[in-house]
Design a protein around this motif. Structure first.
Motif, PDB file in Angstrom:
ATOM      1  N   ASN A 229      -7.441 -95.452  -0.048  1.00  0.00           N
ATOM      2  CA  ASN A 229      -7.637 -94.154  -0.698  1.00  0.00           C
ATOM      3  C   ASN A 229      -6.341 -93.370  -0.854  1.00  0.00           C
ATOM      4  O   ASN A 229      -6.341 -92.217  -1.267  1.00  0.00           O
ATOM      5  CB  ASN A 229      -8.672 -93.317   0.060  1.00  0.00           C
ATOM      6  CG  ASN A 229      -8.205 -92.973   1.467  1.00  0.00           C
ATOM      7  OD1 ASN A 229      -7.135 -93.429   1.897  1.00  0.00           O
ATOM      8  ND2 ASN A 229      -8.990 -92.185   2.175  1.00  0.00           N
TER       9      ASN A 229
ATOM     10  N   ASP B 198      -2.720 -98.247   4.756  1.00  0.00           N
ATOM     11  CA  ASP B 198      -3.826 -97.797   3.914  1.00  0.00           C
ATOM     12  C   ASP B 198      -4.883 -98.866   3.588  1.00  0.00           C
ATOM     13  O   ASP B 198      -5.209 -99.075   2.420  1.00  0.00           O
ATOM     14  CB  ASP B 198      -3.251 -97.227   2.604  1.00  0.00           C
ATOM     15  CG  ASP B 198      -4.304 -96.422   1.837  1.00  0.00           C
ATOM     16  OD1 ASP B 198      -5.254 -95.919   2.474  1.00  0.00           O
ATOM     17  OD2 ASP B 198      -4.156 -96.318   0.598  1.00  0.00           O
TER      18      ASP B 198
ATOM     19  N   ASN C  45      -8.003 -98.804   3.763  1.00  0.00           N
ATOM     20  CA  ASN C  45      -9.197 -98.327   3.054  1.00  0.00           C
ATOM     21  C   ASN C  45      -8.886 -97.906   1.612  1.00  0.00           C
ATOM     22  O   ASN C  45      -9.773 -97.557   0.842  1.00  0.00           O
ATOM     23  CB  ASN C  45      -9.934 -97.223   3.837  1.00  0.00           C
ATOM     24  CG  ASN C  45      -9.145 -95.921   3.923  1.00  0.00           C
ATOM     25  OD1 ASN C  45      -8.073 -95.773   3.297  1.00  0.00           O
ATOM     26  ND2 ASN C  45      -9.661 -94.971   4.694  1.00  0.00           N
TER      27      ASN C  45
ATOM     28  N   ILE D  62      -4.531 -92.163   1.370  1.00  0.00           N
ATOM     29  CA  ILE D  62      -4.352 -91.158   2.421  1.00  0.00           C
ATOM     30  C   ILE D  62      -4.216 -91.860   3.772  1.00  0.00           C
ATOM     31  O   ILE D  62      -4.909 -92.843   4.045  1.00  0.00           O
ATOM     32  CB  ILE D  62      -5.566 -90.198   2.480  1.00  0.00           C
ATOM     33  CG1 ILE D  62      -5.816 -89.573   1.106  1.00  0.00           C
ATOM     34  CG2 ILE D  62      -5.364 -89.116   3.527  1.00  0.00           C
ATOM     35  CD1 ILE D  62      -7.168 -88.873   1.012  1.00  0.00           C
ATOM     36  N   LYS D  63      -3.339 -91.351   4.612  1.00  0.00           N
ATOM     37  CA  LYS D  63      -3.173 -91.942   5.946  1.00  0.00           C
ATOM     38  C   LYS D  63      -4.246 -91.363   6.863  1.00  0.00           C
ATOM     39  O   LYS D  63      -3.979 -90.487   7.689  1.00  0.00           O
ATOM     40  CB  LYS D  63      -1.767 -91.606   6.453  1.00  0.00           C
ATOM     41  CG  LYS D  63      -1.345 -92.399   7.660  1.00  0.00           C
ATOM     42  CD  LYS D  63       0.148 -92.207   7.895  1.00  0.00           C
ATOM     43  CE  LYS D  63       0.560 -92.610   9.284  1.00  0.00           C
ATOM     44  NZ  LYS D  63       2.008 -92.510   9.483  1.00  0.00           N
ATOM     45  N   ASP D  64      -5.465 -91.847   6.655  1.00  0.00           N
ATOM     46  CA  ASP D  64      -6.586 -91.257   7.390  1.00  0.00           C
ATOM     47  C   ASP D  64      -7.286 -92.252   8.323  1.00  0.00           C
ATOM     48  O   ASP D  64      -8.285 -91.924   8.963  1.00  0.00           O
ATOM     49  CB  ASP D  64      -7.608 -90.685   6.397  1.00  0.00           C
ATOM     50  CG  ASP D  64      -8.082 -91.719   5.385  1.00  0.00           C
ATOM     51  OD1 ASP D  64      -7.533 -92.847   5.379  1.00  0.00           O
ATOM     52  OD2 ASP D  64      -8.987 -91.407   4.595  1.00  0.00           O
ATOM     53  N   GLU D  65      -6.765 -93.483   8.403  1.00  0.00           N
ATOM     54  CA  GLU D  65      -7.417 -94.491   9.239  1.00  0.00           C
ATOM     55  C   GLU D  65      -7.327 -94.128  10.719  1.00  0.00           C
ATOM     56  O   GLU D  65      -6.325 -93.600  11.182  1.00  0.00           O
ATOM     57  CB  GLU D  65      -6.794 -95.868   9.004  1.00  0.00           C
ATOM     58  CG  GLU D  65      -7.190 -96.523   7.685  1.00  0.00           C
ATOM     59  CD  GLU D  65      -6.422 -95.972   6.488  1.00  0.00           C
ATOM     60  OE1 GLU D  65      -5.571 -95.075   6.692  1.00  0.00           O
ATOM     61  OE2 GLU D  65      -6.663 -96.433   5.351  1.00  0.00           O
TER      62      GLU D  65
HETATM   63 CA    CA Z   1      -6.328 -94.523   3.968  1.00  0.00          CA
END
Ligand code: CA
Length: 555
Positions: A237, A233, A235, A239-242
């Protein structure tokens, strides 16, 4: 051609966005690509070429002319050129100045509203009315026109009347190789360039810092860093969105990231021998690893479909971690500074492959320029005019524009652009092009001009890569956008294109289905090789070996 055009569009956008070195760097990344977006506007004016004023060919013993004059009295020649769908415009400030200095002015034969270079070119050919000077985006088409008698061989003219071009031919192997057709004739003067590097590895330094990681130096270290980007994480936030590894232009990604294991989906020469890399051991290693990276979420899940705006989307969304792209990638440090505090994209050395070798496959090559048509009645004056652009004075005009207006010269002889260029609403390169500088003609693109419009981090990238010529390999023929650009004889050219029209799409389709998990790589590989053989890969290899031998001077 789909590949070339898609990538070209991406590069066009780079240029438009930041006006950095991506712009105008050789045939591979300029020109006709805008055809993909251009409206198919019908041109009714391209056939307007007319024969030049009948100028008597000057005697070889004529008295020396003053300054940079190439003709004692004013002469006008017609020109077909439509670089990036910007038809030649004789009103451009730079070309007015050139006319003043040389006594030669050019008159474009393409309507200023024309937006389809290919269509205009074909229209000119079918009209039978050739402009005196012709430039076109595809070198093989210019060579074809030469073989068909539409362009005259320039060899003797250069030898007798163009000392500057002759010097570059002697000094620069790549320039000379680009200029010569396999029949021994020179049909066009290439556009040369000083800078070697094109694309660079970029990574989020602020993410590395946040996770306490170092810049990766090997492919394995790169894997571990990207794995951490995905799972820890950076970034922040929750959330595992990288999207750790991404690229603009989906088709190109397989090529660029297979380079990490020194392989690709196409041809590549090693030690004098041409190889088709999908048949080689490294390909198995590379594909196996990329499948794993895809499964681990390291690779962009939109791997094959991410379009030209992918870099914008992923960086401005604080999602993307690492990419391989032009210097313009460094620009986001400025544009995103307020939106993403601490955002810091930095260039880094290409990660060493699994054998410990550091290599950068993407680089620049001399591109297409301009030639003299068989309808030109005074080729001697034209070749002298073409030579002017390789003189210091002509070079400055087409790279930097007008001294005192668009650039100034420092005490040490270096040049710098004026505010007019640097702070132009059009971007620096956009402004220069709007006055006719940095056009696609036979010239040398000045590396200093490019550096003069780069941001600090872009400059760092450019210097880092250009100071390591050993990364770029020896004996490399033009390898543009993941494709070899060798020269073929007319017969070989036809046969090769036919073979590859069947082979390349098959390879790309298989590669995609392996990565996405649609088909199993390990169990399917042998059948894949069989199919390649059935489609004639051995013959295609043979043709490419011959062309490469020619390139190396063995034939
Ligand atoms: Ca993230």
């Amino acid at each position: 051609m789909r590949k070339r055009m898609t990538r070209g569009l991406a590069l066009m956008m780079t240029a438009a966005m930041v006006g950095s070195m991506a712009a105008g760097c050789g045939a591979k990344n300029e020109g006709g690509q805008t055809q993909t977006t251009a409206k198919a506007e019908s041109s009714t004016t391209a056939a307007g070429a007319k024969a030049p004023e009948a100028g008597s060919a000057p005697a070889e013993t004529e008295p020396a002319l003053e300054g940079s004059l190439v003709s004692a009295e004013p002469k006008e020649f017609t020109i077909f050129l439509n670089f990036n769908n910007m038809p030649f415009d004789s009103n451009w400030q730079v070309w007015q100045e050139i006319a003043k200095r040389t006594n030669v002015s050019l008159k474009g034969t393409t309507s200023l509203t024309n937006s389809n270079e290919e269509e205009a070119f074909n229209l000119m050919l079918s009209s039978g009315q050739l402009a005196d000077i012709i430039g076109y985006v595809k070198s093989s088409d210019l060579e074809q026109l030469g073989r068909d008698g539409g362009l005259i061989p320039l060899n003797d003219l250069i030898d007798q009347y163009a000392p500057n071009i002759k010097r570059v031919m002697e000094e620069d192997d790549r320039f000379r190789q680009a200029a010569y057709s396999l029949d021994g004739n020179i049909y066009y003067i290439p556009k040369n360039q000083e800078l070697l590097s094109a694309e660079y590895w970029w990574i989020r330094q602020d993410w590395l810092d946040k996770l306490g990681l170092e810049v990766p130096t090997t492919v394995d270290e790169l894997h571990d860093v990207l794995y951490a980007f995905r799972n820890e994480d950076p970034n922040g936030n929750g959330i595992k969105d990288e999207v750790p590894l991404f690229d603009r232009a989906g088709w190109k990604q397989p090529e660029e990231y297979l380079y990490l294991w020194d392989t690709s989906t196409t041809f590549y020469p090693r030690d004098g021998k041409m190889t088709f890399e999908p048949l080689e051991e490294n390909f198995k290693i590379g594909v196996t690893n990329l499948i794993k990276w895809y499964e681990e979420g390291i690779l962009d899940p939109e791997f094959f479909t991410r379009g030209a705006s992918g870099r914008d989307t992923l960086l401005s969304g604080d999602l993307g971690g690492c990419t391989h792209d032009w210097v313009s990638t460094g620009n986001y440090n400025k544009t995103l500074a307020d939106v993403i505090p601490g955002f810091n994209m930095v260039p880094f050395t290409p990660p060493a492959d699994h054998n410990g070798v550091v290599k950068e496959r993407v680089s620049r090559y001399p591109g297409v320029g301009w030639g003299i048509s068989s309808m030109c009645e005074d080729p001697v004056t034209v070749i002298k005019f073409m030579d002017f652009f390789f003189s210091e004075e002509g070079d400055a005009l087409v790279n930097w524009g007008i001294e005192g207006d668009t650039y100034t010269v420092n005490a040490d002889g270096t040049k710098q652009f004026t505010e007019k260029v640097l702070n132009s609403e059009l971007t620096p390169i956009g402004y220069l092009r709007s006055i006719g500088a940095q056009y696609r003609i036979g010239m040398c693109q000045d590396g200093e001009y490019e550096r003069a419009v780069m941001t600090e981090v872009a400059l760092e990238a450019s210097k880092m890569y250009d100071s390591h010529p050993e990364w770029f390999g020896e004996d490399m023929p033009p390898y543009a956008d993941g494709e070899l650009e060798l020269k073929y004889t007319e017969e070989d050219d036809t046969e090769y294109k036919n073979l590859m029209a069947s082979i390349q799409p098959y390879v790309e389709q298989q590669f995609q289905s392996w990565i996405l998990g649609v088909e199993d790589f390990e169990t399917g590989y042998d059948a894949f090789v069989e199919e390649l053989k059935a489609r004639g890969i051995d013959r295609a290899l043979e043709i490419n070996q011959k062309a490469y031998d020619t390139y190396l001077g063995k034939n």
